[in-house]
Design an enzyme around this catalytic site. Structure first.
Site, PDB file in Angstrom:
ATOM      1  N   ASP A 241       0.859  -1.178   0.000  1.00 53.25           N
ATOM      2  CA  ASP A 241       0.000   0.000   0.000  1.00 53.25           C
ATOM      3  C   ASP A 241       0.896   1.228   0.000  1.00 53.25           C
ATOM      4  OD1 ASP A 241      -2.115  -1.716   0.121  1.00 53.25           O
ATOM      5  OD2 ASP A 241      -2.753  -1.180   2.145  1.00 53.25           O
TER       6      ASP A 241
ATOM      7  N   ASP B 129     -15.635  -3.345  -1.407  1.00 50.57           N
ATOM      8  CA  ASP B 129     -15.409  -3.308   0.036  1.00 50.57           C
ATOM      9  C   ASP B 129     -16.762  -3.237   0.717  1.00 50.57           C
ATOM     10  OD1 ASP B 129     -12.742  -3.095  -0.724  1.00 50.57           O
ATOM     11  OD2 ASP B 129     -12.766  -0.913  -0.607  1.00 50.57           O
TER      12      ASP B 129
END
Length: 244
Positions: free
Chosen positions: A8, A130
């Site tokens: 990330d 998500d």
């Protein structure tokens, strides 16, 4: 099952967020190229790279860096964050990314994303949804998890009939970065309802049993982040656990 070690990116360095919160950042590594090379050396065929700055800004921010990483290391990259147009998809693919992850727009603008699937092919795009639990329902979280969709997960998936998409990444927001284990019941239900989709588990992997559990639930892949960075197991061990 494919293990996708995760990078990330925020400000050009490797971080992890707790529950996707940009005010709950742990900085792990200042050299993403070295980290990616280590993943390849350990035997990983794929890596999962997210442009967190792009996800937060709603536009591509670090796609140039991701392209340089793709060119520098012999590993296939699945990447997203800040993907908002067909041009964003095209630029990442042309930069060497093997598969582009499309997040919020997969729920909020399925017509456009369906067009991208037709243009680039379902093998080159991963739909990333998500979700947050709401009673017995799972509601997609949008725009960096700051907004909730008006439909549930199943209605969102119905917009992509069998044959139109191939790869689906589902993150249980409540488990992301928390090392509490993946939501195996949710994975199993998705696999049962949509066996046509190659499902990637994301969020919560803490030990090797989580990987074997995800595989048993029907996942074709699993994203592994914080557990690797904190040394709970090695990537070599993860790759071995993922084998049938």
């Amino acid at each position: 099952m494919i293990v996708y070690p995760a990078i990330d990116l925020r400000g050009g360095v490797c971080v992890r967020l707790m529950h996707g919160r940009f005010d709950a950042v742990t900085r792990y590594d200042d050299d993403p190229a070295a980290r990616l090379a280590a993943f390849a050396a350990a035997g990983a065929a794929w890596a999962h790279i997210v442009d967190l700055d792009g996800a937060e800004a709603g536009r591509a921010v670090q796609h140039d860096l991701i392209g340089r990483l793709a060119a520098a290391v012999d590993i296939r990259i699945q990447s997203g964050g800040g993907v908002r147009s067909a041009d964003d998809v095209r630029r990442l693919l042309e930069a060497g990314v093997s598969r582009v992850v499309v997040g919020s727009l997969a729920v909020s603008d399925p017509a456009s994303v369906s067009g991208w699937l037709e243009t680039f092919g379902p093998e080159r795009i991963t739909l990333a949804i998500d979700v947050k639990a709401d009673g017995d329902r799972y509601i997609p979280a949008l725009k960096g998890w700051t907004e909730a969709a008006t439909i549930d997960l199943w209605a969102a998936l119905d917009r992509y009939p069998p044959g139109s998409a191939r790869h689906l990444l589902v993150t249980d927001v409540g488990r992301d970065g928390a090392l509490t284990g993946p939501n195996l019941d949710l994975l199993a239900e998705i696999h049962q309802r949509r066996p046509d989709l190659w499902l990637q588990a994301s969020g919560g992997v803490a030990d090797l049993s989580d990987l074997t559990g995800a595989r048993a639930a029907g996942a074709s892949g699993a994203i592994v982040g914080r557990a690797l960075y904190e040394g709970r197991f090695t990537l070599e061990q993860a790759l071995e656990a993922a084998r049938p």
